[in-house]
Design a protein around this motif. Structure first.
Motif, short mmCIF file in Angstrom:
data_model
loop_
_atom_site.label_atom_id
_atom_site.label_comp_id
_atom_site.label_asym_id
_atom_site.label_seq_id
_atom_site.Cartn_x
_atom_site.Cartn_y
_atom_site.Cartn_z
N THR A 55 0.85 -1.19 0.00
CA THR A 55 0.00 0.00 0.00
C THR A 55 0.89 1.24 0.00
OG1 THR A 55 -0.10 0.03 2.41
CG2 THR A 55 -1.86 -1.15 1.27
N PRO A 56 0.41 2.35 -0.54
CA PRO A 56 1.22 3.57 -0.57
C PRO A 56 1.71 3.96 0.83
CG PRO A 56 -0.72 3.84 -1.93
CD PRO A 56 -0.90 2.54 -1.18
N GLN A 57 2.94 4.45 0.89
CA GLN A 57 3.58 4.89 2.13
C GLN A 57 3.95 6.36 1.99
OE1 GLN A 57 4.20 2.42 4.61
NE2 GLN A 57 3.05 1.08 3.24
N PRO A 58 3.95 7.12 3.09
CA PRO A 58 4.24 8.55 2.99
C PRO A 58 5.73 8.83 2.71
CG PRO A 58 3.95 7.95 5.28
CD PRO A 58 3.62 6.72 4.45
N THR A 59 5.97 9.83 1.88
CA THR A 59 7.33 10.32 1.63
C THR A 59 7.46 11.75 2.16
OG1 THR A 59 6.67 11.05 -0.56
CG2 THR A 59 7.73 8.88 -0.40
N GLU A 60 6.53 12.12 3.05
CA GLU A 60 6.56 13.44 3.66
C GLU A 60 6.04 13.33 5.08
OE1 GLU A 60 3.97 15.81 1.21
OE2 GLU A 60 2.21 14.72 1.84
N PHE A 61 6.32 14.35 5.88
CA PHE A 61 5.85 14.38 7.26
C PHE A 61 5.12 15.69 7.51
CE2 PHE A 61 10.22 15.83 7.07
CZ PHE A 61 10.21 17.01 7.80
N THR A 62 4.26 15.69 8.51
CA THR A 62 3.47 16.88 8.86
C THR A 62 4.23 17.70 9.88
OG1 THR A 62 1.42 15.67 8.46
CG2 THR A 62 1.26 17.69 9.77
N ILE A 63 4.40 18.98 9.58
CA ILE A 63 5.08 19.90 10.49
C ILE A 63 4.07 20.40 11.53
CG2 ILE A 63 6.30 22.09 10.69
CD1 ILE A 63 7.27 21.61 7.78
N LYS A 64 2.98 20.97 11.01
CA LYS A 64 1.93 21.50 11.87
C LYS A 64 0.70 21.72 11.01
CE LYS A 64 1.12 25.21 15.20
NZ LYS A 64 1.67 26.45 15.77
N GLY A 65 -0.44 21.27 11.46
CA GLY A 65 -1.67 21.44 10.70
C GLY A 65 -1.57 20.74 9.35
N ASN A 66 -1.79 21.49 8.28
CA ASN A 66 -1.68 20.94 6.92
C ASN A 66 -0.32 21.20 6.29
OD1 ASN A 66 -4.25 19.90 6.92
ND2 ASN A 66 -5.16 21.80 6.17
N ASN A 67 0.61 21.78 7.03
CA ASN A 67 1.93 22.11 6.52
C ASN A 67 2.80 20.86 6.51
OD1 ASN A 67 4.16 23.48 5.65
ND2 ASN A 67 4.47 24.66 7.52
N LYS A 68 3.17 20.41 5.31
CA LYS A 68 3.95 19.17 5.17
C LYS A 68 5.31 19.46 4.56
CE LYS A 68 -0.02 16.23 4.97
NZ LYS A 68 -0.60 15.01 4.47
N ASN A 69 6.21 18.52 4.75
CA ASN A 69 7.57 18.65 4.24
C ASN A 69 8.03 17.29 3.72
OD1 ASN A 69 9.86 20.91 4.74
ND2 ASN A 69 10.78 18.89 4.61
N SER A 70 8.66 17.28 2.55
CA SER A 70 9.24 16.05 2.00
C SER A 70 10.44 15.65 2.83
CB SER A 70 9.69 16.28 0.56
OG SER A 70 8.60 16.61 -0.25
N SER A 114 5.23 12.54 -2.71
CA SER A 114 5.56 13.95 -2.89
C SER A 114 7.06 14.18 -2.70
CB SER A 114 4.79 14.78 -1.85
OG SER A 114 5.20 16.11 -1.87
N PHE A 115 7.65 14.95 -3.62
CA PHE A 115 9.06 15.32 -3.53
C PHE A 115 9.19 16.79 -3.91
CE2 PHE A 115 8.74 10.91 -4.97
CZ PHE A 115 9.38 10.27 -3.93
N SER A 116 10.19 17.44 -3.37
CA SER A 116 10.45 18.84 -3.70
C SER A 116 11.61 18.94 -4.67
CB SER A 116 10.80 19.64 -2.44
OG SER A 116 9.69 19.75 -1.60
#
Length: 137
Positions: A55-70, A114-116
């Motif tokens: 199953t899909p796995q996250p490549t990003e984490f949540t900083i705060k609220g909806n703010n995410k970071n790769s 997601s990647f930056s």
């Protein structure tokens, strides 16, 4: 003593993702095994592996609220050219954004990973040439 050897990306379809990454990031396959494949970037020592997951796995984490970071990003010298390249290939991206002179955008692979993509600001202490100077001390 330590260097980043490789990055590992979870994918749900190894064969289709292999084609996607070769086409869109220009990586070259080193080897393949039952649940993964290893690649190199033509102009970078860091290697990349695609790992088959159920199953899909996250490549990003949540900083705060909806703010995410790769977890990691890809460097480019010409952010506009990279952006055009992805759009010509039909890759989903965010808009190019500017953060203190550093331009960046996100892109998404077939699994929604997601990647930056960033270009470095020459005056930034994080620019690779400035980091090289620090490494000489």
């Amino acid at each position: 003593m330590f260097k980043v050897g490789g990055i590992f990306i979870p994918v749900t379809d190894l064969k289709q993702s292999t084609v996607w990454y070769e086409t869109n990031l220009g990586v070259k396959k080193i080897d393949e095994w039952e649940e993964g494949a290893g690649f190199y970037f033509p102009n970078c020592p860091t290697q990349m592996a695609l790992i088959q997951v159920e199953t899909p796995q996250p490549t990003e984490f949540t900083i705060k609220g909806n703010n995410k970071n790769s977890y990691y990003n890809f460097l480019v010298d010409d952010i506009e050219a990279a952006y055009r390249h992805f759009h010509e290939k039909g890759v989903v991206t965010s808009e190019i954004d500017d953060f203190g002179g550093m331009k960046f955008f996100d892109f998404f692979d077939r699994d929604g990973n997601s990647f930056s993509v960033v270009n470095e600001v020459i005056d930034s202490p994080y620019h690779r040439e400035n980091v090289k100077k620090l490494q000489n001390y």
